[in-house]
Design a protein around this motif. Structure first.
Motif, short mmCIF file in Angstrom:
data_model
loop_
_atom_site.label_atom_id
_atom_site.label_comp_id
_atom_site.label_asym_id
_atom_site.label_seq_id
_atom_site.Cartn_x
_atom_site.Cartn_y
_atom_site.Cartn_z
N ASN A 573 16.32 34.96 -13.03
CA ASN A 573 17.49 35.20 -13.87
C ASN A 573 18.69 35.70 -13.06
O ASN A 573 19.83 35.50 -13.46
CB ASN A 573 17.14 36.19 -14.99
N VAL A 574 18.41 36.33 -11.91
CA VAL A 574 19.50 36.68 -10.99
C VAL A 574 20.16 35.40 -10.51
O VAL A 574 21.40 35.29 -10.47
CB VAL A 574 18.95 37.50 -9.80
N ALA A 575 19.34 34.41 -10.12
CA ALA A 575 19.89 33.12 -9.67
C ALA A 575 20.73 32.47 -10.77
O ALA A 575 21.83 31.95 -10.50
CB ALA A 575 18.75 32.20 -9.25
N LYS A 576 20.24 32.51 -11.99
CA LYS A 576 20.98 31.92 -13.11
C LYS A 576 22.28 32.68 -13.37
O LYS A 576 23.31 32.09 -13.70
CB LYS A 576 20.10 31.89 -14.36
N SER A 577 22.22 34.01 -13.24
CA SER A 577 23.44 34.81 -13.44
C SER A 577 24.48 34.52 -12.37
O SER A 577 25.68 34.44 -12.66
CB SER A 577 23.08 36.31 -13.44
N LEU A 578 24.02 34.40 -11.13
CA LEU A 578 24.97 34.09 -10.05
C LEU A 578 25.61 32.73 -10.27
O LEU A 578 26.80 32.52 -9.97
CB LEU A 578 24.26 34.13 -8.69
N GLN A 579 24.84 31.79 -10.77
CA GLN A 579 25.41 30.48 -11.12
C GLN A 579 26.44 30.61 -12.22
O GLN A 579 27.48 29.95 -12.21
CB GLN A 579 24.29 29.53 -11.55
N LYS A 580 26.16 31.50 -13.20
CA LYS A 580 27.05 31.69 -14.34
C LYS A 580 28.36 32.35 -13.93
O LYS A 580 29.44 31.93 -14.33
CB LYS A 580 26.34 32.53 -15.41
N ILE A 581 28.27 33.42 -13.13
CA ILE A 581 29.49 34.18 -12.80
C ILE A 581 30.19 33.62 -11.57
O ILE A 581 31.32 34.01 -11.26
CB ILE A 581 29.19 35.68 -12.60
N GLY A 582 29.53 32.70 -10.86
CA GLY A 582 30.12 32.13 -9.64
C GLY A 582 31.53 31.61 -9.81
O GLY A 582 32.42 31.94 -8.99
N PRO A 583 31.82 30.80 -10.84
CA PRO A 583 33.19 30.27 -10.99
C PRO A 583 34.25 31.35 -11.19
O PRO A 583 35.44 31.09 -10.98
CB PRO A 583 33.05 29.39 -12.25
N ILE A 584 33.82 32.55 -11.62
CA ILE A 584 34.79 33.63 -11.85
C ILE A 584 35.15 34.31 -10.53
O ILE A 584 36.25 34.85 -10.37
CB ILE A 584 34.20 34.65 -12.86
#
Length: 623
Positions: A573-584
């Motif tokens: 879920n850390v990996a998924k979160s980093l993918q989610k917030i990456g564009p920001i």
């Protein structure tokens, strides 16, 4: 079906006889003989494709006669067939050939196999057959398709083909065909000649007095619809007597349907005619010995009110409504309570306040303490709307005590319905008037044993926050919102997470930075891994609302730290979160902080962690 092995191509497709012009229908026969219901159902759903492959002439002369044999199939297959045939007009050649769907088609020279299948068929048109089967949903779908096809007939073809079908159904031996006929009169009457119209009315009258209650029910359900297409004189001379008789039927299931027809009939008549022809019967229905009939009157009350007009409403419907509000049956009281707001809204503006205060409000006050929770809940769902009708002074003096009493009600649904409609009161008097009673009710609902009640109050929290203001919210409700994040039910935690995002949108990023974000990030150290995962879910939604600066400085370090969590579920879920917030995040943060962590996770021993890390690297273009 009409692909490479379609009609007119290949060889021996119809079973080795060398004539593959019969291929689509031969395959259809095989599929419809199959014991697998799903295969037969799929076959029926492909009828339009088969018809296109056959062409309009062969569809008329081969496919339609064959389909008459399917009337002995499963109800699910028959339902699909009834639906398909409603769209078949274009496939049989257009409106000029629409009658082929109603009239038995002659059999042209068919292959021996098809003839064998058709041998036992009575050649009754498929839709007419389907309109007589025992299963109600199949009959209803057949009637729906017949109604659709009727609109595609010319007036001449209608009288030549459709009206005879209606007559056959109306005079059928089985009640099933007669019930289906009831739904077809209104679609053929307007375009029929005067002589035929008289016959149609006669058939309908016969069905209204049929010996079988199911037929009378069907007739009563279509009485209002039929009345709308009749001439006014016929409505008064024929429909009204039928309405009166059906409203006095020995079966309450027939009488309650007559109430529904009353709305349509009332819309067609003048005030004088209404008073003489309809109101005696409606008064009788409002006091019917069967609670189901009284329930129907209550359920249709707003429609009846609009149909009869303000004068008759004042003289007849208001007293009837008072009786319904104090009916001995809770179901009737609940149905009437649901209509309180609509009744008041539909009253003429002149004199509305007086009527409500003197003739409606006293009965509402009694319902607030009703013994049945469904009645109280029904009232709570609409009572707040009266505040906008009665104004500030009347709301404070008369309605506010009722609201406060309902906020303390033992039934969660009552309290919830009051809270969910607070915006009405906020417009009139402001929510602060309710705040002292509101808070205990919200707290009780927030901690209710039923998780669906907790879920419902979460959904209204952004609305309450906006009405109560940030100071009141922080003081009284903030702790509740945080507690929901660690609820034992996942749906509550998920809703609480989305709730935070909505609150940030309402109160702003500065409030989030000072109030919400620090409390969320503390959860990253919680011993329960589910709560640590909730931290990541919150970051996912808050990052978008809070923007780049807060995400980079406050949230990102916590996410990166959690990459070393001992639980694999947290790491992926850390990996998924980093993918989610990456564009920001900005490019530097991505390259220098996010990329190394994802690369490390990409080498994780857990397959899921590796997968999501590699996916994040790919999406964020960090490879």
């Amino acid at each position: 079906m009409a692909g490479a092995a379609g009609p007119g191509t290949g060889s021996g497709a119809a079973g080795g006889d060398g004539d593959d012009s019969l291929y689509p229908i031969a395959v259809l026969i095989d599929e419809l003989r199959n014991e697998d219901v799903q295969l037969r159902l799929n076959s029926i759903k492909k009828l339009s494709t088969i018809a296109l492959a056959l062409g309009v002439e062969r569809t008329r002369t081969e496919l339609l006669p064959f389909l008459t044999d399917t009337i002995y199939d499963e109800d699910e297959v028959l339902l699909a067939l009834a639906e398909q045939l409603g769209n078949f007009t274009g496939l049989v050649g257009g409106p000029d050939f629409a009658h082929c769907l109603l009239t038995p088609s002659g059999i042209c020279h068919l292959g021996h196999e098809i003839l064998a299948v058709l041998q036992k068929s009575c050649l009754q048109p498929p839709l007419e057959s389907l309109a007589t089967v025992e299963e109600t949903v199949v009959r209803d779908k057949a009637v729906e398709s017949l109604r659709q096809i009727s609109q595609e007939h010319t007036p001449l073809a209608l009288e030549a083909h459709f009206v005879p079908l209606v007559k056959r159904l109306a005079s059928g031996d089985w009640f099933t065909s007669r019930t289906s006929a009831c739904g077809l009169f209104s679609v053929c009457y307007p375009r029929a000649s005067n002589a035929v119209k008289a016959e149609i009315r006669q058939h309908f009258r016969s069905l209204c007095s049929d010996d079988t209650p199911m037929v009378r029910r069907a007739a009563a359900s279509k009485l209002g619809e039929f009345a709308k297409v009749l001439e006014l004189d016929s409505v008064k001379s024929e429909i009204v007597p039928l309405f009166t008789n059906l409203a006095s039927d020995e079966q309450d299931s027939v009488r309650l349907l007559a109430v529904e027809a009353c709305v349509s009939i009332a819309q067609l008549l003048s005030q004088d005619d209404l008073e003489v022809l309809v109101m005696p019967t409606l008064r009788q229905a409002a006091e019917d010995k069967s609670w189901r009939v009284r329930y129907m009157v209550a359920d249709k009350f707003s429609e009846l009110q609009k149909a009869v007009g303000p004068k008759i409403t004042q003289n007849d419907l208001i007293p009837a409504f008072q009786n319904l509000l104090k009916d001995c049956e809770a179901e009737v009281r609940a149905a009437a309570a649901h209509k309180v707001k609509e009744l008041c809204e539909n009253l003429p503006s002149e004199g509305r306040e007086t009527i409500i205060m003197n003739q409606v409000l006293p009965y509402i006050k009694e319902l607030v303490s009703d013994t049945n929770q469904h009645v109280k809940s029904a009232l709570a769902s609409v009572i707040m709307g009266l505040s906008t009708i009665l104004g500030k002074d009347n709301t404070i003096e008369h309605l506010l005590p009722l609201f406060l009493a309902q906020l303390k009600d033992e039934c969660p649904e009552v309290r919830l319905n009051i809270i969910s409609n607070l915006d009405c009161v906020n417009e009139v008097i402001g929510i602060r008037q309710l705040s002292q009673s509101l808070l205990p009710a919200i707290v009780e609902l927030a901690e209710d044993a039923k998780w669906r009640v907790r879920l419902a109050i979460i959904e209204y929290m952004p609305l309450l926050a906006g009405q109560l203001g940030v100071e009141f919210f922080d003081e009284k409700l903030n702790s509740l919102c945080m507690a929901w994040l660690v609820d034992h039910v996942y749906a509550i935690r998920e809703a609480a997470t989305n709730n935070l995002m909505k609150l940030v949108q309402k109160f702003g990023t500065e409030w989030a930075q000072n109030t919400i974000v620090p409390k969320v990030l503390v959860m990253a150290n919680d011993p329960n891994y589910l709560h640590r995962m909730t931290t990541l879910f919150c970051i996912n939604v808050l990052s978008e609302a809070c923007g780049q600066e807060i995400t980079t400085k406050q949230m990102l370090p916590i996410v990166l730290k959690m990459a070393g969590d001992q639980v694999a579920n947290v790491r992926f879920n850390v990996a998924k979160s980093l993918q989610k917030i990456g564009p920001i995040l900005d490019t530097d943060a991505l390259q220098e902080e996010v990329k190394p962590v994802l690369q490390k996770l990409g080498q994780d021993e857990d397959m899921d962690v590796k997968y999501f890390a590699q996916e994040a690297i790919s999406v964020l273009a960090l490879a």
